[in-house]
Design a protein around this motif. Sequence first.
Motif, PDB file in Angstrom:
ATOM      1  N   UNK A  40       0.896  -1.069   0.058  1.00  0.00           N
ATOM      2  CA  UNK A  40       0.019   0.071  -0.036  1.00  0.00           C
ATOM      3  C   UNK A  40       0.827   1.119   0.063  1.00  0.00           C
ATOM      4  N   UNK A  41       2.262   1.288  -0.103  1.00  0.00           N
ATOM      5  CA  UNK A  41       2.741   2.252   0.134  1.00  0.00           C
ATOM      6  C   UNK A  41       2.622   3.332  -1.070  1.00  0.00           C
ATOM      7  N   UNK A  42       2.659   2.644  -2.136  1.00  0.00           N
ATOM      8  CA  UNK A  42       2.285   3.579  -3.354  1.00  0.00           C
ATOM      9  C   UNK A  42       1.008   3.912  -3.838  1.00  0.00           C
ATOM     10  N   UNK A  43       0.146   2.887  -3.451  1.00  0.00           N
ATOM     11  CA  UNK A  43      -1.269   3.163  -3.720  1.00  0.00           C
ATOM     12  C   UNK A  43      -2.191   2.370  -3.022  1.00  0.00           C
ATOM     13  N   UNK A  44      -3.631   2.359  -3.223  1.00  0.00           N
ATOM     14  CA  UNK A  44      -4.645   1.181  -2.590  1.00  0.00           C
ATOM     15  C   UNK A  44      -5.058   1.549  -1.257  1.00  0.00           C
ATOM     16  N   UNK A  45      -6.037   1.320  -0.833  1.00  0.00           N
ATOM     17  CA  UNK A  45      -6.523   1.345   0.506  1.00  0.00           C
ATOM     18  C   UNK A  45      -6.540   0.214   1.464  1.00  0.00           C
ATOM     19  N   UNK A  46      -5.763  -0.103   2.411  1.00  0.00           N
ATOM     20  CA  UNK A  46      -5.596  -1.191   3.162  1.00  0.00           C
ATOM     21  C   UNK A  46      -6.945  -1.469   3.724  1.00  0.00           C
ATOM     22  N   UNK A  47      -7.456  -2.631   4.181  1.00  0.00           N
ATOM     23  CA  UNK A  47      -8.672  -2.941   4.826  1.00  0.00           C
ATOM     24  C   UNK A  47      -8.235  -2.551   6.321  1.00  0.00           C
ATOM     25  N   UNK A  48      -9.279  -2.476   7.171  1.00  0.00           N
ATOM     26  CA  UNK A  48      -8.982  -1.953   8.473  1.00  0.00           C
ATOM     27  C   UNK A  48      -8.158  -2.959   9.209  1.00  0.00           C
ATOM     28  N   UNK A  49      -8.490  -4.185   9.106  1.00  0.00           N
ATOM     29  CA  UNK A  49      -7.534  -5.149   9.585  1.00  0.00           C
ATOM     30  C   UNK A  49      -6.037  -5.003   9.142  1.00  0.00           C
ATOM     31  N   UNK A  50      -5.670  -4.832   7.906  1.00  0.00           N
ATOM     32  CA  UNK A  50      -4.269  -4.865   7.746  1.00  0.00           C
ATOM     33  C   UNK A  50      -3.849  -3.631   7.948  1.00  0.00           C
TER      34      UNK A  50
END
Length: 445
Positions: free
Chosen positions: A254-264
């Motif tokens: 996720x450093x570059x893009x994308x939304x992590x799930x709350x758990x992640x």
Amino acid sequence: MRIVYMTFVVCVLIALPVFAHAQARPLPGPDVQQIYERLLPQIDKIPAFDHHAHPGFSDDPDVDAMAAPPNASEALRTRADNPELVAAAKALFGYPYADFSPQHAKWLLDKKAELKKQLPGPAYFNSILDQLNTESSVANRAMMADYLDAKRFPWVFFADAFMWPFNNQREAARNSDEGVFIPLQENLLHRWMQQENVSKLPGSFDDYLKFISQVLEDNSKKGGIAMKFEVAYFRPTTFGDPSRAEAEVIYRRYAAAGIPSEHEYRIFQDYIFRYLVAEGGRLHLPVHIHTAIGIGDYFNLSQSNIMNLESVLRDPRYASTTFVMIHGGYPLEREAIWLAAMKNVYLDSSFGELAQYPSAFKETLKMWLETFPDKITFGTDCFPYNDVLGAEESYWLGVRSSRTALAAALAEMISEGEITEPRALELAHGYLHDNAVKLYEGRVH
Ligand SMILES: [Zn+2]
């Protein structure tokens, strides 16, 4: 058992010549008021170290790393219409009125403007500390201000932002409070990146951790004496114990893009929090953690319960990190004091003395003084209320409330036959100054 019995016998033998009564009494005697009157002027003479405060002017956005959400509920005593603030303005500025009607408030604004001219730069806030007999006050601020004297206002910087490096759309959308808080964290992370000349998140997790450590080291060089977490505002304070590899996978994803799930996101944050705590030990940077209710109607008390931190505080891996539980877990201060059984854990009483009236705050202090008196520290949590009522009045209310409640708690302890008067004054010095100062190994006084 034998050891306990022997200790008891020795204590009684030592105590007998000092106390009129061998056993402490459950009620103070009729002398309690006199003892209080005798103690208070002596306590007023002790130069204080304010372990937690947000000094600054109300138009200074760096006074805190966060902001109050609009329309948040305020408990009775912390409202800007608290009549005690009139007493504060009277004591500090000779305010001649009994209310803050707009016309009267203008007098106070003009008076402060005039004083700022007479006392330019750091002289203005230094004079406020002088009036309160506060030797130094921690400035827990996003960044330091040039109008605060770094010698008397040691900086405590914020470390939460490192835990929110990814796309925070979901985090900010959780409720209207987070909608205010999370963008401020993003902002602070960008300022740390600017400070280190980092234009975007490092590609590797290893480099991200190096960046974090570099900020801690540089902030320490800039005068920072401790790092502060207000993580309870943004997520539950129950921290798991993931491996580095688990955190690294999430960072890479996720450093570059994308939304992590709350758990992640939580797994990643758990690792970063523990990394920061361990770095606090390595770099001799005590770790301050907000442990109390907080501003904003969505602040979740059960998810931020101070006892959630027990697994971190009592973890021998962090024995070299000094922890300060800011606000002492309020309103769970009764449980919280037992965390100070750990040699590296301290409790700070700030905000308790503003949220409660002195009669109630006295009970908190008394219970703490009767448990681990050498592990508790004084702080005001002063904060500018608005344009008219500033950190100045808040400082005054915090200092007066703490000194009077301390004198009252100790007077009861003396009257009830728990401690002697000289011992009470030793405890007062510890709470108001010495206990906190010794945590910083000569960096503050
Ligand atoms: Zn605070």
